[in-house]
Motif scaffolding. Structure first.
Motif, PDB file in Angstrom:
ATOM      1  N   LYS A  21       0.832  -1.202   0.000  1.00 22.62           N
ATOM      2  CA  LYS A  21       0.000   0.000   0.000  1.00 22.62           C
ATOM      3  C   LYS A  21       0.868   1.255   0.000  1.00 22.62           C
ATOM      4  O   LYS A  21       2.014   1.234   0.440  1.00 22.62           O
ATOM      5  CB  LYS A  21      -0.917  -0.009   1.231  1.00 22.62           C
ATOM      6  N   VAL A  22       0.310   2.368  -0.469  1.00 25.54           N
ATOM      7  CA  VAL A  22       1.050   3.630  -0.537  1.00 25.54           C
ATOM      8  C   VAL A  22       1.251   4.182   0.874  1.00 25.54           C
ATOM      9  O   VAL A  22       0.283   4.392   1.619  1.00 25.54           O
ATOM     10  CB  VAL A  22       0.306   4.657  -1.404  1.00 25.54           C
ATOM     11  N   LYS A  23       2.515   4.419   1.248  1.00 27.93           N
ATOM     12  CA  LYS A  23       2.838   5.009   2.545  1.00 27.93           C
ATOM     13  C   LYS A  23       2.935   6.536   2.453  1.00 27.93           C
ATOM     14  O   LYS A  23       2.528   7.251   3.366  1.00 27.93           O
ATOM     15  CB  LYS A  23       4.163   4.447   3.070  1.00 27.93           C
ATOM     16  N   SER A  24       3.502   7.006   1.360  1.00 30.69           N
ATOM     17  CA  SER A  24       3.639   8.448   1.141  1.00 30.69           C
ATOM     18  C   SER A  24       3.833   8.693  -0.343  1.00 30.69           C
ATOM     19  O   SER A  24       4.167   7.769  -1.100  1.00 30.69           O
ATOM     20  CB  SER A  24       4.818   9.020   1.941  1.00 30.69           C
ATOM     21  N   SER A  25       3.644   9.950  -0.755  1.00 27.92           N
ATOM     22  CA  SER A  25       3.789  10.263  -2.185  1.00 27.92           C
ATOM     23  C   SER A  25       4.051  11.747  -2.365  1.00 27.92           C
ATOM     24  O   SER A  25       3.738  12.567  -1.498  1.00 27.92           O
ATOM     25  CB  SER A  25       2.535   9.848  -2.962  1.00 27.92           C
ATOM     26  N   PHE A  26       4.662  12.084  -3.504  1.00 28.32           N
ATOM     27  CA  PHE A  26       4.846  13.475  -3.896  1.00 28.32           C
ATOM     28  C   PHE A  26       5.110  13.497  -5.401  1.00 28.32           C
ATOM     29  O   PHE A  26       5.089  12.468  -6.070  1.00 28.32           O
ATOM     30  CB  PHE A  26       5.982  14.148  -3.099  1.00 28.32           C
ATOM     31  N   GLY A  27       5.353  14.686  -5.944  1.00 31.08           N
ATOM     32  CA  GLY A  27       5.708  14.788  -7.356  1.00 31.08           C
ATOM     33  C   GLY A  27       4.603  15.290  -8.258  1.00 31.08           C
ATOM     34  O   GLY A  27       4.748  15.241  -9.492  1.00 31.08           O
ATOM     35  N   SER A  28       3.516  15.789  -7.697  1.00 33.42           N
ATOM     36  CA  SER A  28       2.472  16.343  -8.558  1.00 33.42           C
ATOM     37  C   SER A  28       2.910  17.700  -9.096  1.00 33.42           C
ATOM     38  O   SER A  28       3.637  18.450  -8.431  1.00 33.42           O
ATOM     39  CB  SER A  28       1.169  16.496  -7.776  1.00 33.42           C
TER      40      SER A  28
END
Length: 394
Positions: free
Chosen positions: A157-164
């Motif tokens: 599962k996704v824990k964290s994200s960025f890059g939008s």
């Protein structure tokens, strides 16, 4: 802690051995076992017995179909191939990524916590209409969703994200020893560094949307490798077929150019001062001097590994090099993953991932107990646990 054990003969003679066949790499006998242990995480007791086992057949692992020397007869080759199974084998964890909603997944690596980090394109698709004949991106539409996702190694599962709002056509991703994230965007013709914990780039190489072939321009750069010194190797890439080398501040130092056709993935063996290159359309992996410690060997080819088909990506740990290949011609190997031992004449010691469809990148967990493969169409992240039958004997 496990690392390659390169022989003095390799270092001393590399300059004279610049155009040798696939079996040209020389290392101390048995060293490859240590590297594969780095991938599969054997117990020490298993290591001792495995080393003894290896000595009995180290020159005769491959079957006749690969075309390597050293096989005396088919029966013996079959027996030896069976023994290879004791070394360790990546087995897919089915359903691990079932809850992920992804675009084209172009890259994967593992962070310092051993969680996989992926780079995907969201709604953007790379197709024949994406670039004009000068390699300029036609539709410059920024990806509004997060493109760099950290996944839970156990749950998928996704824990964290960025890059939008940053990228247009994601391609490569690498996490260095300090936890910094490096990515390439083939539409922007740029390379970005994100310092650990940051979501805005701290270093940008290349000119946005402007392809080129010099110190300040790339043309669809594909992959990055970073030394502990901060030296940066950029695979460039689809158009230029070079490795552009920079210092930690982004100052261009020099290029490595070769007889390549799409430099699609690179991996650095820093202690051995060796850089390996996946030449996708050239259907080979070429390893050469990285020039970190021995400038006189910079760019000198030490080994070429063929018979792998269209190699999309490579990753390394210890003396093991793993590769994934895509669809090729009738004469190429099927789509799969392959494990090679660089310390033992680049022997092919295992194949795996028979269910792969269109692999684009591969990574090995820092603990050596898992392999991750990302695919484009189907857009997926596949996790493989490395199973070691030999460990069950103890």
């Amino acid at each position: 802690g496990v690392h390659l054990l390169w022989s003095k003969q390799l270092s001393g003679n590399r300059e004279q051995r610049t155009d040798l066949p696939a079996t040209s790499l020389t290392m101390r006998p048995g060293a490859w076992c240590a590297g594969l242990i780095g991938v599969i995480g054997l117990s020490q007791g298993a290591v001792v017995d495995l080393v003894n086992l290896v000595h009995q057949y180290e020159d005769e692992i491959l079957g006749r179909s690969i075309g390597y020397p050293g096989i005396r007869d088919g029966r013996e080759a079959e027996e030896n191939n069976n023994k290879v199974k004791d070394v360790g084998h990546p087995v897919e964890v089915h359903g691990w990524d079932d809850n992920l909603k992804l675009g084209q997944v172009s890259a994967v690596d593992v962070d310092i916590n051993d969680d996989p980090v992926i780079f995907h394109r969201g709604p953007i698709v790379w197709n024949l209409a994406s670039f004009d004949f000068k390699n300029v991106l036609n539709e410059k539409k920024v990806i509004e969703e997060d493109t760099i996702l950290t996944l839970d190694a156990d749950k998928g599962k996704v824990k964290s994200s960025f890059g939008s709002g940053l990228f247009y056509m994601p391609h490569g991703l690498k996490i260095d020893q300090e936890g910094n994230t490096w990515v390439t965007d083939v539409g922007m013709h740029q390379v970005f560094k994100f310092t650990r914990g940051e979501t805005k780039p701290s270093l940008v190489l290349g000119e946005k949307f402007v392809p080129g072939n010099d110190a300040d321009h790339f043309c669809k750069p594909t992959s990055v490798a970073v030394a502990s010194t901060g030296q940066i190797f950029v695979a460039d890439g689809y158009c230029n077929n070079r490795i552009a080398v920079y210092d930690s501040a982004g100052k261009h130092l020099h290029d490595i150019r070769g007889n390549w056709n799409v430099v699609h993935s690179i991996v650095l063996f820093e202690q051995e001062d060796i850089l390996c290159i996946a030449d996708r359309e050239g259907k080979k992996v070429e390893c050469l001097g990285a020039g970190l410690k021995s400038p006189q060997f910079f760019g000198q080819v030490s080994s070429t590994v063929s018979n792998l088909g269209r190699v999309y990506a490579i990753a390394a740990r210890g003396t093991a090099l793993i590769a994934v290949n895509g669809q090729g011609s009738y004469y190429d190997p099927p789509i799969r993953g392959a494990t090679l031992d660089l310390s033992n004449d680049n022997q092919l010691v295992d194949t795996w991932g028979d269910e792969l469809v269109n692999p684009h990148d591969v990574a090995i967990a820092r603990a050596g107990d898992a392999v991750y493969v990302v695919e484009i169409g189907p857009n997926a992240v596949r996790k493989f646990e490395v199973v070691n039958p030999a460990a069950e004997m103890f």
